[in-house]
Each structure stands twice: as structure tokens, then as C-alpha cells.
Scaffold this active site. Structure first.
Site, short mmCIF file in Angstrom:
data_model
loop_
_atom_site.label_atom_id
_atom_site.label_comp_id
_atom_site.label_asym_id
_atom_site.label_seq_id
_atom_site.Cartn_x
_atom_site.Cartn_y
_atom_site.Cartn_z
N PHE A 194 -32.71 0.14 -63.75
CA PHE A 194 -33.46 -1.11 -63.90
C PHE A 194 -32.70 -1.92 -64.96
O PHE A 194 -32.39 -1.41 -66.04
CB PHE A 194 -34.88 -0.80 -64.36
N ASP A 215 -36.69 7.14 -69.30
CA ASP A 215 -37.51 5.99 -68.94
C ASP A 215 -38.44 6.42 -67.80
O ASP A 215 -37.98 6.74 -66.70
CB ASP A 215 -36.60 4.83 -68.50
N TYR A 251 -48.38 -0.80 -66.81
CA TYR A 251 -48.96 -1.72 -65.81
C TYR A 251 -48.58 -1.35 -64.39
O TYR A 251 -49.00 -2.01 -63.46
CB TYR A 251 -48.56 -3.18 -66.10
N LYS A 252 -47.75 -0.30 -64.21
CA LYS A 252 -47.38 0.12 -62.85
C LYS A 252 -48.39 1.17 -62.37
O LYS A 252 -49.55 0.84 -62.15
CB LYS A 252 -45.93 0.60 -62.84
N ARG A 288 -39.37 -2.65 -50.54
CA ARG A 288 -39.81 -1.48 -51.30
C ARG A 288 -41.32 -1.34 -51.16
O ARG A 288 -42.06 -2.32 -51.26
CB ARG A 288 -39.43 -1.73 -52.77
C1 PLP Z 1 -40.71 -2.02 -64.95
C2 PLP Z 1 -39.59 -1.42 -65.73
C3 PLP Z 1 -39.30 -1.85 -67.03
C4 PLP Z 1 -40.07 -3.00 -67.61
O1 PLP Z 1 -39.76 -3.33 -68.89
P1 PLP Z 1 -40.71 -4.34 -69.70
O2 PLP Z 1 -40.05 -4.48 -70.98
O3 PLP Z 1 -42.06 -3.68 -69.77
O4 PLP Z 1 -40.79 -5.60 -68.91
C5 PLP Z 1 -38.30 -1.20 -67.74
N1 PLP Z 1 -37.61 -0.16 -67.19
C6 PLP Z 1 -37.85 0.26 -65.93
C7 PLP Z 1 -37.10 1.40 -65.37
C8 PLP Z 1 -38.83 -0.37 -65.17
O5 PLP Z 1 -39.07 0.03 -63.94
#
Ligand code: PLP
Length: 415
Positions: free
Chosen positions: A128, A200, A225-226, A374
Site C-alpha cells: 500500500f 501492517d 475503519y476497514k 477488488r
Molecule cells: C488502508 C491502509 C492504510 C491507511 O493508512 P491511513 O494513514 O489510515 O490512511 C495504510 N496501510 C495499508 C496497508 C492500508 O491498507
């Protein structure tokens, strides 16, 4: 094609689903099949109630007294312990705070500080993107520090490990393909090289069993939030293994990380425990929503969630390949359930338009550039019939080429 279930079999699968009763706790709109809980989880009765209480009683009535009376001040730690139970962390090692991106920065600095003679951060090229951006940012703020990327500087993480590596930042589940890493095995290899592992968990917390303590993880971050359904922009979490807490330093030395914030001392003296990973005042209303969201998880067995997640995603892959196989979709996720998170991705030349056509028909997934559709399958509220109906609609969109309608080519800022 033998072995693909028919609609009667699907009905029987839903009837036998031990998580079936969870669905009515969520407030999903009629006519929507929500396959995007891996991006933004849905609201629930619990969160609506908590938000009402938090605003009307605690804020409007309680005012500043609620920092003590409603337990606002300790919420980040209380919720951290609750998330800890879902990710295999004993109490006192997780705090809810800030965003995942900010927590990556804190964890990277803490890990680098614990390996002062080393100057390399390893991350993944297909991570990500914010993880790579934050790794670059952390490296730029330290002398002579470099980032090595798996998939760019060498094919895999293992090939990048040597005596210069301080920290390795790994996505437990890849956001795009859904590929799941073996946390225990990779952490062991990282430790054998003398480095520290930062995991992560954005796509695994609430999606599958995670065993941070058992795997020997050093640090971890994740969002709420996921799959945890904490609401848009709800605060993230950070895990620091007990053994590192006294020595670890994080660079954002704000007053909420102080050992005695309300002594208002002139110099910074970090809290010796997980509290030091906080920075400043947290978004209490978001924390209160998250509390409601975590109430739902109280009695959930993650092994049951995992079993259903694999069954849902296996079923989706089977049905899509049998029914929509001739329309140019190719599977981007691991075929083997044990190597996959709770999502399925397919590549298609017209992925964006296809997803827009699906959303217009109530099947909400998402698009990831350049060519991925997805679909996330959150076992608490998705059933087997949802999978069946989603494939029906995908088949219709592809068979009739409904996606060619020009309104589906209009790009919105958030995909
Ligand atoms: C959704 C996601 C993030 C989001 O980061 P924010 O700082 O909360 O916006 C970070 N890393 C991964 C792997 C994600 O899927």
C-alpha cells in the site's frame, strides 16, 4: 464444473452459518451487497447508539467532566487492549492513536532507534503506497538511511536482509492481491538477520486470526475503519512488544506520550509503557464510535471468521470462473485459501467501468489502479447468497456489456 453449488446448496450453507445472526447488528441499506468492508466497514446499531450517547450525554451534558467521568482519557488504551485480543497481543501492548501512516512513522523510528548501528529500512514495492511513502519520509529524517524495496531491489524480502537492515515493514495481507504472508516464518528470518519486524495489519485485523505475540513481532500498526468497522477516519492502532517498550522512543513526543501529562512539566519524560506511542489529544467521538464497533467483536471467534472467509472467497472465485470465465477476467489473488486474506481481486482491461456498473446495480466493491476490481468479504455480515447474487450481477454486466455505458467511464476522486 462439477462441485459448483446450486442455489439450494447456497441456501443450506447460509442456514448452517454460525455467524449468520451477526448480520442484523449492522445497518446495511436494502438492495446493497456490500463487498467493500475491506475499505470502509459498515455502521452497526452499536455505533449509532454509542455516537448518540457520546454526543448527547457525555459531551453535551457531561462537558469537560467526561474526560474523567466517561473514561475518555483512557479510551485509547482500553480500546487498544480490545484490539489486542483480536490480533494476538496481551494487554498493555496496543494503543489506539492517530492514523496508520503516522503510526508507521513512529514504529519505523522506534525500530531504527533500537538498531542504531544499522541504516536500512526494507519495505515492499507493491505495498500500500503510504507505507513506502512513510518509509521514505522516515529515512529522509535520519542520516544516511536508505530504503530497499522487495520486488524492486531484489525479488523478495529475504534477499534484502543483511547486517545493515534495521527494520522491515511488511503488509500482512497485500491490499491489492490479498496475498497473506506467513508472519511467524518471516519474523524469524528477520530476527535471524538481526533486524526488527513491523507488521501492517490493515487488511488482516478483523479479517483473520493474527498472533503478534506468538509470532514474535516487534511492532505492528493497523487501521480500524476497514474490517473492524470503526467508521470513516476512525483512529488507527499501534502495537509495541512489551520487551521493547522501555527502550523504544518514538519521534512525535507530544504531551499525551508523557509519563505525567497533567503535571505540565517543562521537559519531556516519556511514559515507560505503550502510552508513549500517543502524541496529542485524540478524536474522542471517533474513539467512542470505535468502542461501539468493537462491542460487536466481543464474542466472535476469529477461527470461525477465518473458516467462513475462506469458504466465501473460494465460492466467489469458483462461481466467477465458471460463469464469467470468458469475459477477460483474470484472478489476481492467490487461489489457495490459506494464502489469501478475506478479499478477491480480478484484473480486467475495463476494470474501472465494470466496477462502476456493479455499484450502480448495488454490488459495491472497489477499483484499484490500474486494472483491478477488488471484492472484500467480511464474514460478519456477508452470506453465501450475497456471493451468489453478486456473481449473477457481474455476469449480467459482462454478458450484456452494460459497463460500456459512457457514464461508467467518469472518474471520481475516490475509487
Ligand atoms: C488502508 C491502509 C492504510 C491507511 O493508512 P491511513 O494513514 O489510515 O490512511 C495504510 N496501510 C495499508 C496497508 C492500508 O491498507
Amino acid at each position: 464444473m462439477t462441485g459448483t453449488p446450486d442455489s439450494a446448496a447456497i441456501e443450506a450453507m447460509d442456514a448452517a452459518d454460525p455467524l449468520r445472526s451477526m448480520r442484523k447488528r449492522f445497518t446495511l441499506p436494502e438492495g446493497v451487497i456490500y463487498l467493500d468492508g475491506n475499505s470502509l466497514g459498515p455502521a452497526s446499531q452499536e455505533v449509532l447508539g454509542e455516537l448518540e450517547r457520546a454526543t448527547r450525554e457525555e459531551w453535551a451534558e457531561g462537558l469537560i467532566r467526561s474526560w474523567n467521568d466517561a473514561g475518555w482519557f483512557d479510551l485509547p488504551l482500553e480500546l487498544g487492549d480490545r484490539i489486542g485480543r483480536l490480533v494476538g497481543a496481551a494487554a498493555g501492548q496496543v494503543v489506539v492513536s492517530d492514523t496508520t501512516s503516522i503510526n508507521i512513522y513512529k514504529a519505523l523510528h522506534a525500530a531504527m532507534g533500537l538498531r542504531p548501528d544499522r541504516t536500512v529500512i526494507v519495505a515492499e514495492g507493491d505495498s500500500f503506497p503510504t507505507d513506502i511513502y512513510m518509509a521514505a519520509g522516515a529515512a529522509a529524517s535520519r542520516p544516511q538511511t536508505q530504503v530497499r524495496l522487495a520486488g524492486v531491489d531484489a525479488p523478495v524480502i529475504e534477499d534484502l536482509l543483511d547486517e545493515r537492515v534495521a527494520a522491515v515493514l511488511i503488509n500482512h495481507v497485500n491490499y491489492k492481491t490479498g496475498e497473506l504472508q506467513d508472519m511467524a516464518a518471516l519474523t524469524r528470518k528477520i530476527h535471524d538477520a538481526g533486524a526488527l519486524a513491523i507488521w501492517d495489519l490493515c487488511h488482516s485485523a478483523g479479517a483473520l486470526p493474527v498472533e503478534l505475540d506468538a509470532a514474535g513481532a516487534d511492532f505492528a500498526v493497523g487501521c480500524t475503519y476497514k474490517y473492524l468497522n470503526g467508521g470513516p477516519g476512525s483512529p488507527a492502532f499501534i502495537y509495541a512488544a512489551k520487551r521493547h517498550q522501555a527502550e523504544a522512543r518514538q519521534p512525535l513526543s507530544g504531551w499525551w506520550g508523557h509519563a505525567r501529562p497533567f503535571a505540565f512539566e517543562q521537559s519531556f519524560d516519556a511514559d515507560p509503557g505503550i502510552r508513549k506511542f500517543q502524541c496529542g489529544t485524540q478524536a474522542v467521538l471517533s474513539l467512542r464510535v470505535l468502542k461501539g464497533a468493537l462491542d460487536i467483536w466481543q464474542d466472535v471467534d476469529m477461527a470461525v471468521v477465518r473458516e467462513k472467509s475462506i469458504a466465501l472467497t473460494d465460492l466467489f472465485i469458483d462461481l466467477v470462473e465458471v460463469r464469467c470465465g470468458s469475459f477477460g477476467l483474470s484472478l489476481e489473488s492467490p487461489r489457495e485459501g490459506a494464502r489469501r486474506g478475506s478479499q478477491v481481486s480480478f484484473a480486467h482491461e475495463h476494470a474501472y467501468e465494470i466496477m462502476q456498473a456493479l455499484i450502480a446495480r448495488g454490488v459495491i466493491g472497489d477499483f484499484r489502479a490500474p486494472s483491478t476490481i477488488r471484492f472484500g468479504f467480511a464474514p460478519l455480515y456477508i452470506g453465501y447468497e450475497d456471493v451468489w447474487r453478486a456473481v449473477d450481477i457481474l455476469d449480467e454486466v459482462l454478458r450484456t456489456a452494460a459497463w460500456k455505458d459512457e457514464r461508467y467511464a467518469v472518474r471520481a476522486p475516490v475509487t
